[in-house]
Design a protein around this motif. Structure first.
Motif, PDB file in Angstrom:
ATOM      1  N   HIS A 237       0.825  -1.208   0.000  1.00  0.00           N
ATOM      2  CA  HIS A 237       0.000   0.000   0.000  1.00  0.00           C
ATOM      3  C   HIS A 237       0.860   1.260   0.000  1.00  0.00           C
ATOM      4  CE1 HIS A 237      -3.699  -2.279   0.944  1.00  0.00           C
ATOM      5  NE2 HIS A 237      -2.834  -3.101   1.499  1.00  0.00           N
ATOM      6  N   ALA A 238       0.362   2.279  -0.681  1.00  0.00           N
ATOM      7  CA  ALA A 238       1.092   3.542  -0.728  1.00  0.00           C
ATOM      8  C   ALA A 238       1.055   4.239   0.628  1.00  0.00           C
ATOM      9  CB  ALA A 238       0.481   4.448  -1.796  1.00  0.00           C
ATOM     10  N   ASP A 239       0.050   3.928   1.465  1.00  0.00           N
ATOM     11  CA  ASP A 239      -0.110   4.668   2.721  1.00  0.00           C
ATOM     12  C   ASP A 239       0.608   4.013   3.898  1.00  0.00           C
ATOM     13  OD1 ASP A 239      -1.906   2.583   2.546  1.00  0.00           O
ATOM     14  OD2 ASP A 239      -3.481   3.592   3.682  1.00  0.00           O
ATOM     15  N   GLY A 240       1.528   3.086   3.659  1.00  0.00           N
ATOM     16  CA  GLY A 240       2.308   2.524   4.759  1.00  0.00           C
ATOM     17  C   GLY A 240       2.728   1.096   4.484  1.00  0.00           C
ATOM     18  N   VAL A 241       3.817   0.662   5.148  1.00  0.00           N
ATOM     19  CA  VAL A 241       4.409  -0.659   4.887  1.00  0.00           C
ATOM     20  C   VAL A 241       3.700  -1.726   5.719  1.00  0.00           C
ATOM     21  CG1 VAL A 241       6.554  -2.003   4.993  1.00  0.00           C
ATOM     22  CG2 VAL A 241       6.642   0.436   4.417  1.00  0.00           C
ATOM     23  N   ARG A 242       3.395  -2.861   5.070  1.00  0.00           N
ATOM     24  CA  ARG A 242       2.796  -3.996   5.769  1.00  0.00           C
ATOM     25  C   ARG A 242       3.883  -4.781   6.503  1.00  0.00           C
ATOM     26  NH1 ARG A 242      -0.159  -6.562   0.535  1.00  0.00           N
ATOM     27  NH2 ARG A 242       2.024  -6.527  -0.092  1.00  0.00           N
ATOM     28  N   MET A 243       3.480  -5.504   7.547  1.00  0.00           N
ATOM     29  CA  MET A 243       4.439  -6.339   8.273  1.00  0.00           C
ATOM     30  C   MET A 243       5.095  -7.342   7.334  1.00  0.00           C
ATOM     31  SD  MET A 243       3.807  -8.386  11.837  1.00  0.00           S
ATOM     32  CE  MET A 243       2.631  -9.561  11.205  1.00  0.00           C
ATOM     33  N   ARG A 244       4.304  -7.909   6.403  1.00  0.00           N
ATOM     34  CA  ARG A 244       4.839  -8.944   5.521  1.00  0.00           C
ATOM     35  C   ARG A 244       5.851  -8.384   4.507  1.00  0.00           C
ATOM     36  NH1 ARG A 244       3.917 -11.712   1.470  1.00  0.00           N
ATOM     37  NH2 ARG A 244       5.648 -10.494   0.801  1.00  0.00           N
ATOM     38  N   ASP A 245       5.971  -7.069   4.389  1.00  0.00           N
ATOM     39  CA  ASP A 245       6.937  -6.460   3.472  1.00  0.00           C
ATOM     40  C   ASP A 245       8.117  -5.847   4.218  1.00  0.00           C
ATOM     41  OD1 ASP A 245       5.337  -7.011   1.163  1.00  0.00           O
ATOM     42  OD2 ASP A 245       4.047  -5.341   1.716  1.00  0.00           O
ATOM     43  N   TYR A 246       8.150  -6.022   5.555  1.00  0.00           N
ATOM     44  CA  TYR A 246       9.167  -5.366   6.384  1.00  0.00           C
ATOM     45  C   TYR A 246      10.567  -5.937   6.084  1.00  0.00           C
ATOM     46  CZ  TYR A 246      11.848  -4.211  10.584  1.00  0.00           C
ATOM     47  OH  TYR A 246      12.817  -3.767  11.446  1.00  0.00           O
ATOM     48  N   GLY A 247      11.565  -5.063   6.011  1.00  0.00           N
ATOM     49  CA  GLY A 247      12.980  -5.456   5.920  1.00  0.00           C
ATOM     50  C   GLY A 247      13.248  -6.513   4.874  1.00  0.00           C
ATOM     51  N   GLY A 248      13.909  -7.600   5.299  1.00  0.00           N
ATOM     52  CA  GLY A 248      14.336  -8.651   4.377  1.00  0.00           C
ATOM     53  C   GLY A 248      13.203  -9.373   3.681  1.00  0.00           C
ATOM     54  N   TYR A 249      11.995  -9.315   4.234  1.00  0.00           N
ATOM     55  CA  TYR A 249      10.873 -10.010   3.592  1.00  0.00           C
ATOM     56  C   TYR A 249      10.586  -9.447   2.205  1.00  0.00           C
ATOM     57  CZ  TYR A 249       9.769 -11.849   8.225  1.00  0.00           C
ATOM     58  OH  TYR A 249       9.823 -12.464   9.438  1.00  0.00           O
ATOM     59  N   GLY A 250      10.864  -8.160   2.027  1.00  0.00           N
ATOM     60  CA  GLY A 250      10.565  -7.538   0.739  1.00  0.00           C
ATOM     61  C   GLY A 250      11.813  -7.349  -0.112  1.00  0.00           C
ATOM     62  N   ASP A 251      12.932  -7.982   0.285  1.00  0.00           N
ATOM     63  CA  ASP A 251      14.209  -7.767  -0.399  1.00  0.00           C
ATOM     64  C   ASP A 251      14.521  -8.964  -1.303  1.00  0.00           C
ATOM     65  OD1 ASP A 251      16.833  -7.387  -1.167  1.00  0.00           O
ATOM     66  OD2 ASP A 251      17.516  -6.752   0.823  1.00  0.00           O
ATOM     67  N   ALA A 252      14.706  -8.692  -2.586  1.00  0.00           N
ATOM     68  CA  ALA A 252      14.954  -9.768  -3.562  1.00  0.00           C
ATOM     69  C   ALA A 252      16.252 -10.516  -3.257  1.00  0.00           C
ATOM     70  CB  ALA A 252      15.005  -9.187  -4.971  1.00  0.00           C
ATOM     71  N   ARG A 253      17.207  -9.863  -2.562  1.00  0.00           N
ATOM     72  CA  ARG A 253      18.492 -10.519  -2.283  1.00  0.00           C
ATOM     73  C   ARG A 253      18.425 -11.395  -1.041  1.00  0.00           C
ATOM     74  NH1 ARG A 253      21.115  -4.807  -1.932  1.00  0.00           N
ATOM     75  NH2 ARG A 253      19.115  -4.696  -0.890  1.00  0.00           N
ATOM     76  N   ASP A 254      17.367 -11.268  -0.270  1.00  0.00           N
ATOM     77  CA  ASP A 254      17.194 -12.038   0.954  1.00  0.00           C
ATOM     78  C   ASP A 254      16.564 -13.399   0.596  1.00  0.00           C
ATOM     79  OD1 ASP A 254      17.031 -10.714   4.062  1.00  0.00           O
ATOM     80  OD2 ASP A 254      16.144 -12.701   3.787  1.00  0.00           O
ATOM     81  N   CYS A 255      16.401 -14.275   1.582  1.00  0.00           N
ATOM     82  CA  CYS A 255      15.746 -15.550   1.258  1.00  0.00           C
ATOM     83  C   CYS A 255      14.579 -15.839   2.206  1.00  0.00           C
ATOM     84  CB  CYS A 255      16.759 -16.686   1.280  1.00  0.00           C
ATOM     85  SG  CYS A 255      17.627 -16.806   2.826  1.00  0.00           S
ATOM     86  N   ARG A 256      14.173 -14.859   3.001  1.00  0.00           N
ATOM     87  CA  ARG A 256      13.066 -15.098   3.920  1.00  0.00           C
ATOM     88  C   ARG A 256      11.741 -15.236   3.179  1.00  0.00           C
ATOM     89  NH1 ARG A 256      14.290 -11.165   8.906  1.00  0.00           N
ATOM     90  NH2 ARG A 256      16.537 -11.083   8.580  1.00  0.00           N
ATOM     91  N   ILE A 257      10.874 -16.013   3.783  1.00  0.00           N
ATOM     92  CA  ILE A 257       9.546 -16.258   3.206  1.00  0.00           C
ATOM     93  C   ILE A 257       8.510 -15.495   4.020  1.00  0.00           C
ATOM     94  CG2 ILE A 257       7.767 -18.042   2.882  1.00  0.00           C
ATOM     95  CD1 ILE A 257      10.087 -18.253   0.875  1.00  0.00           C
ATOM     96  N   ALA A 258       7.605 -14.804   3.346  1.00  0.00           N
ATOM     97  CA  ALA A 258       6.494 -14.128   4.037  1.00  0.00           C
ATOM     98  C   ALA A 258       5.229 -14.281   3.216  1.00  0.00           C
ATOM     99  CB  ALA A 258       6.807 -12.650   4.244  1.00  0.00           C
ATOM    100  N   LEU A 259       4.197 -14.853   3.828  1.00  0.00           N
ATOM    101  CA  LEU A 259       2.898 -14.985   3.179  1.00  0.00           C
ATOM    102  C   LEU A 259       1.828 -14.385   4.066  1.00  0.00           C
ATOM    103  CD1 LEU A 259       2.963 -18.686   1.875  1.00  0.00           C
ATOM    104  CD2 LEU A 259       3.611 -16.607   0.659  1.00  0.00           C
ATOM    105  N   LEU A 260       0.825 -13.815   3.432  1.00  0.00           N
ATOM    106  CA  LEU A 260      -0.324 -13.261   4.149  1.00  0.00           C
ATOM    107  C   LEU A 260      -1.562 -13.988   3.630  1.00  0.00           C
ATOM    108  CD1 LEU A 260      -1.048  -9.461   4.691  1.00  0.00           C
ATOM    109  CD2 LEU A 260      -2.853 -11.085   4.120  1.00  0.00           C
TER     110      LEU A 260
END
Ligand SMILES: [Zn+2]
Length: 341
Positions: free
Chosen positions: A177-200
């Motif tokens: 969302h443009a109006d703020g970051v979701r928990m599932r997109d926080y830090g490494g969860y939203g980073d293509a170079r990371d390997c963490r998994i996040a599903l909602l």
């Protein structure tokens, strides 16, 4: 569809979660189970929105079952308890949050900034669990009746993980969302170079008993897929039948309300495929809202939280390309072609 639609019937009994208030973790309503063997660090979250308690019932059942992870650690957190405690079956839409949406405060500028709210206070307490986890499953439900959706973000690894779960849930790839970051997109969860998994998971309508069945099914499948449990550990009756999900949907646009005078032209529930480009789907302040391309699919239409700036519906298309094309290249191509937001 009226902006002030009657709430849906509350058909799911409100759970008593009071036993989880005290915790050895030092953070109330946050519990961890540790295996002797190393392994994945799984975080299961419910009640990010206070009136979405089917996931909390599933989490409560898991904690009370006596199941222990075979490997790694499983942490279970009931997130926005302050909002949940205000739940009123006569006004069930009113307890989504206390001060602000808990699922929009996960930008570091908010978490590290001077501002405070009930939700920011709780997010700061939970943040260490979110930061250390290798796998996050965030359990939600939806305003309107709709089959389950798995919201994956835009990274191919999450889409692949969601596909491998074997549920029939529709995968929805989106950018948040443009109006703020979701928990599932926080830090490494939203980073293509990371390997963490996040599903909602959007398990179904908030107070439909089917939403609980879906939440419990996906919770158990997630723990098995992450490697915390073996499939034989799952209590009988907790899994729904295996199913092949439809092709993933890529959210290409969001329709954001500009006024309180917003209405859809039909009683949309989500999943509807629109006609040619320019099809009118809604009116906002007297102006028509048109589809940007042919065959737009409506995702999670709802006016229950209507105010200017709020997403009223997402528009998507299927991520199905010619054979051999990877999900990643399809995502890149689709973002380029449709200017995903
Ligand atoms: Zn939610």
């Amino acid at each position: 569809m009226s902006a002030f639609a009657k709430p849906h019937a509350v058909r799911l009994p409100l759970p008593d979660l009071s036993r989880w208030a005290d915790s050895a973790t030092g953070v109330p309503w946050a519990h961890e189970l540790l295996a002797a063997e190393p392994g994945p660090d799984v975080l299961l979250t419910a009640l990010v929105h206070g009136n979405e308690y089917s996931g909390a019932i599933a989490l409560d059942a898991f904690l009370r079952s006596g199941l222990r992870p075979r490997r790694g650690r499983v942490t279970a957190v009931f997130c926005n308890i302050a909002a949940f405690n205000r739940f009123d079956p006569l006004q069930p839409d009113a307890s989504r949050f206390v001060d602000e949406d808990f699922n929009r405060v996960w930008g570091t500028e908010s978490l590290d900034g001077p501002r405070d709210s009930q939700e920011l206070h709780r997010a700061r307490a939970i943040r260490p669990f979110v930061e250390r986890a290798t796998h996050l499953l965030d359990l939600h439900s939806m305003h309107e009746p709709c089959p389950p959706l798995m919201v994956t973000g835009m990274l191919a690894r999450n889409i692949a993980f969601a596909r491998a779960l074997g549920t029939g849930a529709q995968i929805v790839a989106d950018t948040g969302h443009a109006d703020g970051v979701r928990m599932r997109d926080y830090g490494g969860y939203g980073d293509a170079r990371d390997c963490r998994i996040a599903l909602l998971l959007e398990a179904g309508q908030h107070w439909d008993p089917a939403s609980l069945l879906s939440a419990r099914d996906v919770l158990m499948r997630f723990l098995v897929a992450a490697g915390s449990l073996e499939s034989g550990d799952v209590p009988p009756g907790w899994l729904l039948a295996d199913a092949v999900p439809p092709e993933p949907l890529l959210v290409t646009h969001r329709v954001v309300a500009r006024s309180m005078d917003f209405s859809f032209v039909d009683d949309f529930h989500g999943g509807e495929t629109m006609g040619p480009a320019g099809t009118v789907i809604a009116h906002d302040g007297g102006a028509p809202v048109r589809t940007p391309y042919a065959g737009c699919i409506l995702v999670m239409p709802s006016l229950r939280q209507l105010r200017p700036g709020v997403t009223t519906v997402r528009l998507g298309r299927r991520l199905s390309g010619p054979g051999g094309q990877s999900t990643t290249s399809l995502l890149e191509q689709a973002c380029h072609q449709f200017g995903a937001d």
